[in-house]
Enzyme design. Structure first.
Site, short mmCIF file in Angstrom:
data_model
loop_
_atom_site.label_atom_id
_atom_site.label_comp_id
_atom_site.label_asym_id
_atom_site.label_seq_id
_atom_site.Cartn_x
_atom_site.Cartn_y
_atom_site.Cartn_z
N ASP A 37 0.85 -1.19 0.00
CA ASP A 37 0.00 0.00 0.00
C ASP A 37 0.89 1.24 0.00
O ASP A 37 2.06 1.19 0.38
CB ASP A 37 -0.91 0.01 1.23
CG ASP A 37 -2.19 0.80 1.03
OD1 ASP A 37 -3.28 0.17 0.94
OD2 ASP A 37 -2.12 2.04 0.93
N ASP A 59 3.48 2.12 -4.53
CA ASP A 59 2.64 3.07 -5.26
C ASP A 59 2.33 2.40 -6.59
O ASP A 59 3.22 2.27 -7.45
CB ASP A 59 3.37 4.40 -5.47
CG ASP A 59 2.54 5.38 -6.30
OD1 ASP A 59 1.45 5.00 -6.78
OD2 ASP A 59 3.00 6.53 -6.46
N VAL A 60 1.10 1.97 -6.77
CA VAL A 60 0.76 1.17 -7.97
C VAL A 60 0.92 1.95 -9.27
O VAL A 60 0.91 1.36 -10.35
CB VAL A 60 -0.67 0.57 -7.90
CG1 VAL A 60 -0.81 -0.41 -6.76
CG2 VAL A 60 -1.74 1.65 -7.85
N ASN A 82 -6.07 -4.75 -5.92
CA ASN A 82 -7.26 -4.20 -5.24
C ASN A 82 -7.19 -2.68 -5.08
O ASN A 82 -8.23 -2.03 -5.01
CB ASN A 82 -7.39 -4.88 -3.87
CG ASN A 82 -8.32 -4.14 -2.96
OD1 ASN A 82 -9.54 -4.25 -3.08
ND2 ASN A 82 -7.76 -3.36 -2.04
N TYR A 146 -14.93 6.46 -13.20
CA TYR A 146 -14.88 5.15 -12.53
C TYR A 146 -15.41 4.06 -13.47
O TYR A 146 -14.84 2.97 -13.54
CB TYR A 146 -15.71 5.24 -11.25
CG TYR A 146 -15.52 4.10 -10.28
CD1 TYR A 146 -14.29 3.84 -9.68
CD2 TYR A 146 -16.60 3.30 -9.90
CE1 TYR A 146 -14.13 2.81 -8.76
CE2 TYR A 146 -16.45 2.28 -8.97
CZ TYR A 146 -15.22 2.03 -8.41
OH TYR A 146 -15.07 1.02 -7.48
N LYS A 150 -13.10 0.90 -14.40
CA LYS A 150 -13.43 -0.46 -13.98
C LYS A 150 -13.85 -1.34 -15.17
O LYS A 150 -13.63 -2.56 -15.14
CB LYS A 150 -14.51 -0.43 -12.90
CG LYS A 150 -14.01 0.17 -11.58
CD LYS A 150 -12.79 -0.58 -11.01
CE LYS A 150 -12.39 -0.11 -9.63
NZ LYS A 150 -11.24 -0.83 -9.08
N THR A 183 -16.86 0.90 3.12
CA THR A 183 -15.44 1.05 3.44
C THR A 183 -15.12 2.55 3.38
O THR A 183 -15.97 3.35 2.96
CB THR A 183 -14.55 0.33 2.39
OG1 THR A 183 -14.64 1.09 1.17
CG2 THR A 183 -14.97 -1.11 2.15
#
Ligand SMILES: NC(=O)c1ccc[n+]([C@@H]2O[C@H](COP(=O)([O-])OP(=O)(O)OC[C@H]3O[C@@H](n4cnc5c(N)ncnc54)[C@H](O)[C@@H]3O)[C@@H](O)[C@H]2O)c1
Length: 246
Positions: A37, A59-60, A82, A146, A150, A183
């Site tokens: 993360d 850091d993706v 994720n 988004y 996705k 979340t």
């Protein structure tokens, strides 16, 4: 017998929300988990709490960061892509900068993650799980960025599944499509709205079950997809959405 005994799982965005629930469930099922993360403090705290887990900074959006994080692993059985963010807004409201930022994390982050982890997975096969969304299958007027991100993850997953199958790597690749799950990401989306309470109630209303989902309800399918129980599942969309897509 624990369902993930002996498996090494690398979970991105695991310091919070769904990723943390997945890391928790994986450790409970006997896996050894790498919590990756950008949030060092929360990630390290969770790793310390879970025991059979360690934290690595990731850091993706950075290829270098992916290289360094993956280099800490001898082998990987399960990769869970994720980490993600959600930008609220329509085509008339969102900016090009927001589009680039979200696609960097939600799409390029997944692409680079698969590329980086693959050499560590080829030797003994495994499972790649990409966190898409119900928003990766059906659209909302106020989620244009988004939806684009996705949906890209949905089809990238299938392309990789086909490639791995054709190459005989023994690596499966599936996507999970949650409805709204309570979340911190939901709180961040509500904070972008002029009327958070109305937006929250609209989330509830779109789920026939009459509530938002719980992180552990998504972790349960992530356990199944990481385990050998799902050996015949690849390129599939796993919807867990309280009936929202019926
Ligand atoms: N919660 C929902 O309702 C819901 C529904 C469908 C899909 N999802 C997806 O599930 C995933 C997890 O969402 P969540 O609800 O747990 O959100 P969250 O905000 O609780 O957690 C996201 C995590 O990703 C990390 N992260 C953000 N940018 C990063 C980066 N550049 N590199 C590494 N880590 C980074 C954050 O630090 C955080 O720990 C996301 O991909 C999200 O789009 C969530």
């Amino acid at each position: 017998m624990a369902r993930l005994a002996g498996k090494i799982a690398f979970v991105t965005g695991a310091a919070s929300g769904l990723g943390a629930a997945i890391a928790r469930a994986y450790v409970a099922e006997g896996a050894s988990v790498v919590i990756a993360d950008i949030d060092d403090e929360a990630g390290a705290a969770l790793a310390a709490e879970l025991g059979n887990a360690r934290f690595v900074h990731l850091d993706v959006t950075s290829e270098e960061s992916w290289g360094a994080a993956i280099a800490t692993c001898d082998s990987i059985d399960v990769l869970v892509n994720n980490a993600g963010i959600t930008t609220l807004g329509s085509i008339e409201e969102c900016t090009v900068a927001q589009f680039r930022h979200e696609l960097d994390i939600d799409v390029l982050g997944v692409f680079m993650g698969i590329q980086a982890a693959l050499p560590k997975m080829k030797a003994r096969g495994g499972s790649i799980i990409n966190m898409s969304s119900l928003a990766g299958i059906s659209a909302s007027a106020n989620l244009v960025v988004y939806n684009a991100a996705k949906a890209a993850v949905t089809l990238m997953t299938k392309s990789c599944a086909l490639h791995f199958a054709q190459k005989g790597y023994g690596i499966r690749c599936n996507s999970i499509h949650p409805g709204a799950i309570h979340t911190p990401i939901i709180d961040k989306v509500l904070a972008q709205s002029d009327d958070p309470e109305a937006l929250y109630q609209s989330f509830v209303a779109t789920h026939p079950i009459g509530r938002l989902g719980k992180p552990e309800e998504i972790a349960a399918i992530a356990v199944y997809l990481a385990s050998d129980e799902s050996a015949f599942a690849t390129g599939a969309e796993f919807r867990i959405d309280g009936g929202a897509s019926i």
